[in-house]
Design a protein around this motif. Sequence first.
Motif, PDB file in Angstrom:
ATOM      1  N   LEU A 178       0.822  -1.210   0.000  1.00 48.97           N
ATOM      2  CA  LEU A 178       0.000   0.000   0.000  1.00 48.97           C
ATOM      3  C   LEU A 178       0.857   1.262   0.000  1.00 48.97           C
ATOM      4  N   GLU A 179       1.968   1.227   0.709  1.00 52.92           N
ATOM      5  CA  GLU A 179       2.794   2.429   0.843  1.00 52.92           C
ATOM      6  C   GLU A 179       3.733   2.630  -0.345  1.00 52.92           C
ATOM      7  N   GLU A 180       4.312   1.540  -0.852  1.00 53.68           N
ATOM      8  CA  GLU A 180       5.354   1.675  -1.864  1.00 53.68           C
ATOM      9  C   GLU A 180       4.867   1.532  -3.300  1.00 53.68           C
ATOM     10  N   TYR A 181       3.778   0.795  -3.506  1.00 59.70           N
ATOM     11  CA  TYR A 181       3.406   0.463  -4.880  1.00 59.70           C
ATOM     12  C   TYR A 181       2.073   1.068  -5.334  1.00 59.70           C
ATOM     13  N   SER A 182       1.110   1.158  -4.429  1.00 61.71           N
ATOM     14  CA  SER A 182      -0.204   1.639  -4.860  1.00 61.71           C
ATOM     15  C   SER A 182      -0.177   3.106  -5.272  1.00 61.71           C
ATOM     16  N   SER A 183       0.831   3.842  -4.816  1.00 62.39           N
ATOM     17  CA  SER A 183       0.913   5.267  -5.171  1.00 62.39           C
ATOM     18  C   SER A 183       1.602   5.496  -6.520  1.00 62.39           C
ATOM     19  N   LEU A 184       2.173   4.443  -7.102  1.00 56.65           N
ATOM     20  CA  LEU A 184       2.872   4.587  -8.377  1.00 56.65           C
ATOM     21  C   LEU A 184       1.877   4.577  -9.535  1.00 56.65           C
TER      22      LEU A 184
ATOM     23  N   LYS B  93       5.768   0.022 -14.726  1.00 57.66           N
ATOM     24  CA  LYS B  93       6.368  -0.674 -15.863  1.00 57.66           C
ATOM     25  C   LYS B  93       7.886  -0.561 -15.868  1.00 57.66           C
ATOM     26  N   ARG B  94       8.401   0.485 -15.243  1.00 58.44           N
ATOM     27  CA  ARG B  94       9.849   0.679 -15.236  1.00 58.44           C
ATOM     28  C   ARG B  94      10.543   0.020 -14.041  1.00 58.44           C
ATOM     29  N   LEU B  95       9.773  -0.619 -13.170  1.00 56.10           N
ATOM     30  CA  LEU B  95      10.377  -1.252 -11.996  1.00 56.10           C
ATOM     31  C   LEU B  95      11.329  -2.362 -12.424  1.00 56.10           C
ATOM     32  N   PRO B  96      12.497  -2.443 -11.800  1.00 58.23           N
ATOM     33  CA  PRO B  96      13.451  -3.515 -12.144  1.00 58.23           C
ATOM     34  C   PRO B  96      12.930  -4.879 -11.694  1.00 58.23           C
ATOM     35  N   GLN B  97      13.518  -5.926 -12.231  1.00 59.15           N
ATOM     36  CA  GLN B  97      13.047  -7.282 -11.967  1.00 59.15           C
ATOM     37  C   GLN B  97      13.069  -7.636 -10.488  1.00 59.15           C
TER      38      GLN B  97
END
Length: 221
Positions: free
Chosen positions: A145-151, A157-161
């Motif tokens: 919720l804190e790190e990903y839902s705000s993206l 799509k640009r997040l590394p593997q």
Amino acid sequence: TTASKKYFYYACTTGVHKRKSGCEAKKFHRAADLEEWVWEKLCSILTDPEKLRAGLEEMIERERKAMTGDPVKDAARLKKRLQKRADTRSRYQQMAAEGLIDFEELRARLAEVECERTDTEAALGAVQGRTERLERLQRDRDTLLEEYSSLVPEELKRLPQEKRHRVYKIVRLVVTLSPEGDLEMQGDLIPPSLRKSETRQGSRLTRRPASKRSGGGANAA
């Protein structure tokens, strides 16, 4: 593999000569295409905060319901039982030292105590494991919720593997690839509408590698 680049594919790990007659697992499936398809589907959940929160809460509640009894009280009861077994062992050893029981009887009684201790430790480990699992789920919920839902989708799509795989582990994602290239996704946050792919009806995700390329391994989702 070419002189300048490696190409990765998913392929059946069973050798050609060991496959059953009629097996269709002969195609090579491009890892980049399949992994992007999986990540795109998962992003549709991550970018919907309400759907994500509801799915995470359902996941935690499901785990909580699977826990029988009160884990705190159960752990305290089992620890108390372990202490009693330790006291009993000491008492038997003292009885043998005073000549109240012979060593043959001592050996039999200690074996019984050891068996009870082993069973109790296993039960305690199971209780503590369920508690730790629930606590980890709650931490993972906060992380998502804190790190990903705000993206926004473009950032996801640009997040590394390595960061993608962190999400896969949190939601316990399992992806099954059929010989034809169809995908089936399973995990704590995967709704029925996203579990089955339509790769044969939609855009083609499966391709045979060119002759100059060799099949390689790839990290599975």
